[in-house]
Structure formats: structure tokens, C-alpha cells
Design a protein around this motif. Structure first.
Motif, short mmCIF file in Angstrom:
data_model
loop_
_atom_site.label_atom_id
_atom_site.label_comp_id
_atom_site.label_asym_id
_atom_site.label_seq_id
_atom_site.Cartn_x
_atom_site.Cartn_y
_atom_site.Cartn_z
N GLY A 62 -9.85 9.82 -7.16
CA GLY A 62 -10.85 10.75 -6.64
C GLY A 62 -11.54 10.26 -5.39
N LYS A 63 -11.75 8.93 -5.33
CA LYS A 63 -12.43 8.36 -4.17
C LYS A 63 -11.55 7.38 -3.41
CE LYS A 63 -17.07 8.89 -6.11
NZ LYS A 63 -18.36 8.20 -6.46
N ALA A 64 -10.25 7.43 -3.66
CA ALA A 64 -9.33 6.52 -2.97
C ALA A 64 -9.12 6.98 -1.52
CB ALA A 64 -7.99 6.49 -3.70
N THR A 65 -8.80 6.01 -0.68
CA THR A 65 -8.47 6.30 0.73
C THR A 65 -7.10 5.73 1.03
OG1 THR A 65 -10.81 6.15 1.38
CG2 THR A 65 -9.17 6.02 3.13
N PHE A 66 -6.17 6.59 1.40
CA PHE A 66 -4.83 6.13 1.77
C PHE A 66 -4.74 6.01 3.29
CE2 PHE A 66 -4.13 8.27 -2.35
CZ PHE A 66 -3.65 7.17 -3.06
N TYR A 67 -3.92 5.06 3.73
CA TYR A 67 -3.85 4.74 5.16
C TYR A 67 -2.43 4.90 5.68
CZ TYR A 67 -8.32 2.56 4.00
OH TYR A 67 -9.59 2.32 3.54
N SER A 68 -2.32 5.22 6.95
CA SER A 68 -1.02 5.26 7.61
C SER A 68 -0.61 3.84 7.99
CB SER A 68 -1.08 6.13 8.86
OG SER A 68 -1.94 5.54 9.83
N VAL A 69 0.69 3.65 8.20
CA VAL A 69 1.19 2.35 8.62
C VAL A 69 0.60 1.96 9.98
CG1 VAL A 69 3.25 1.05 9.28
CG2 VAL A 69 3.31 2.57 7.30
N SER A 70 0.52 2.90 10.89
CA SER A 70 0.00 2.59 12.22
C SER A 70 -1.46 2.13 12.17
CB SER A 70 0.13 3.81 13.14
OG SER A 70 -0.59 4.91 12.64
N PHE B 183 0.83 -1.21 0.00
CA PHE B 183 0.00 0.00 0.00
C PHE B 183 0.86 1.25 0.00
CE2 PHE B 183 0.91 -1.00 4.37
CZ PHE B 183 0.97 0.20 5.06
N LEU B 184 0.26 2.34 -0.44
CA LEU B 184 0.92 3.64 -0.40
C LEU B 184 0.68 4.27 0.97
CD1 LEU B 184 0.07 5.11 -3.92
CD2 LEU B 184 2.29 4.26 -3.12
#
Length: 212
Positions: free
Chosen positions: A154-162, A132-133
């Protein structure tokens, strides 16, 4: 459903990204391969949301789940067996797989449900790998800055490692192991970059975790 329609309508654009960014693509493949080295041979492997099969083909994965029929057509031409379905409701009974791969979690409708489904279909001590990014690194920030111009993000959700770490543990996974790659901005990456352990520098992070 809107995300599936977007991928249906823009298969050629999706494929073009890999052709235009070979350094990024191959760097991501190498990071995932490094996580695969410790898995035993003769295992049953599935990629969830495999798109046109670019990663599955490069990694030698022969089956997967994809909700977009147009994407699935391309994957089938790459020799991959496809079942239509979603990450949130995998079309398999429990305890089927030794290994489940995700490389497109930013497009999932419900990531918690998807991880629970992965846990369900994995055999005891089976492994999940997620590529993942990282929300906190350069490339995800670049994509978010221009998301209004993108058919895909446009509707993507990026997440933190934590956050991913917490969700994996809540879903019943243990022994998390991370690596990372893509250490520059998108336009600067022309060559393959070797993965490094851990996270916090590279935009693309992979995590391997074992089913408890």
C-alpha cells in the motif's frame, strides 16, 4: 514507522509468501548469487532490512539490520545476528563492510539517505548489491494495480532501473553491473528461472556497484 508496524503485525503473511511462491523466491536468490560470485572469500557482509532472514539464510549472510522486532525474532532463529536499526541510519561506524545487500528498497523511507549510509559503512572498493522490482516491468505493475488490497504494498515505492542507476552514481558508486529474472507475471512463475544479463525483460533486477 507505519511500515514497521505493518511488518510487525503480519509476519506470518510475509513468511507465507515465500512458501507459496518458491519459484519466484529461488529465482531471486539465484540472481543475487550470480552477483556474489566475483566477491572475495572471507568478507564481512551485511543485509539491510532483512526481514525474517529468508535471503540472508539462503546466501550465507550471518548478520544484518532489521527495524521490526517480530521479523528479527524469525531471523535470529535462522542463525542470523541482528542489530535493530534502519537503512537510513545504520548502527555501525564507517568502513566496516566488504559488501552491503538490499532486497527491500521499495519499503525504505529515504532511499537516497540509505545509499549514502551504505557507502559510508563500506570499505574502499567494497560492493553494494541491490535486488529490486523494476517499476516498468510486469510484477511491479501487478502489485501497484492491487496495492489497495495489500498489507505490504500500500505504501511501497517501486523504482525504474535508470533512477536506481542515477542514485547509485550520485551516492559515490561506480562500475554498475546488472542482471534480471522473473520473466512472467506472478501467477505464471512456477519454476526457477535462471538470471540473464542486463535489464528490460525481467521484473526482478539486481545491480552490483563498487564504492569509489
Amino acid at each position: 514507522m507505519a511500515q514497521i508496524e505493518t511488518f510487525e503485525a503480519h509476519v506470518r503473511q510475509y513468511e507465507n509468501w515465500y512458501e507459496e511462491h518458491p519459484g519466484m523466491y529461488q529465482s531471486e536468490v539465484l540472481a543475487i548469487k550470480e552477483q556474489l560470485q566475483e566477491l572475495p572469500e572471507n568478507i564481512r557482509v551485511i543485509e539491510v532490512g532483512l526481514g525474517t532472514g529468508r535471503f540472508a539464510e539462503a546466501l550465507g549472510i550471518k548478520e544484518g539490520v532489521e527495524p521490526s522486532p517480530e521479523m528479527a525474532k524469525k531471523a535470529k532463529k535462522r542463525g542470523i545476528e541482528i542489530i535493530e536499526g534502519t537503512a537510513e541510519r545504520l548502527p555501525y561506524s564507517a568502513l566496516q563492510f566488504d559488501f552491503v545487500l538490499f532486497v527491500t528498497i521499495c519499503f525504505l523511507q529515504n532511499i537516497k539517505l540509505a545509499l549514502n549510509e551504505a557507502h559510508r559503512v563500506l570499505k574502499p572498493n567494497g560492493a553494494i548489491i541491490i535486488g529490486f522490482l523494476d517499476k516498468d516491468q510486469n510484477i511491479a505493475k501487478e502489485y501497484m494495480a492491487r496495492r489497495h488490497k495489500s498489507n505490504f504494498y500500500g505504501k511501497a515505492t517501486f523504482y525504474s532501473v535508470s533512477y536506481i542507476e542515477r542514485l547509485l552514481k550520485e551516492a559515490g558508486f561506480k562500475d554498475l553491473k546488472f542482471n534480471q529474472t522473473l520473466f512472467n507475471g506472478e501467477k505464471e512463475i512456477k519454476e526457477i528461472q535462471l538470471p540473464k544479463p542486463s535489464f528490460g525483460e525481467g521484473s526482478f533486477v539486481t545491480v552490483k556497484a563498487i564504492k569509489r
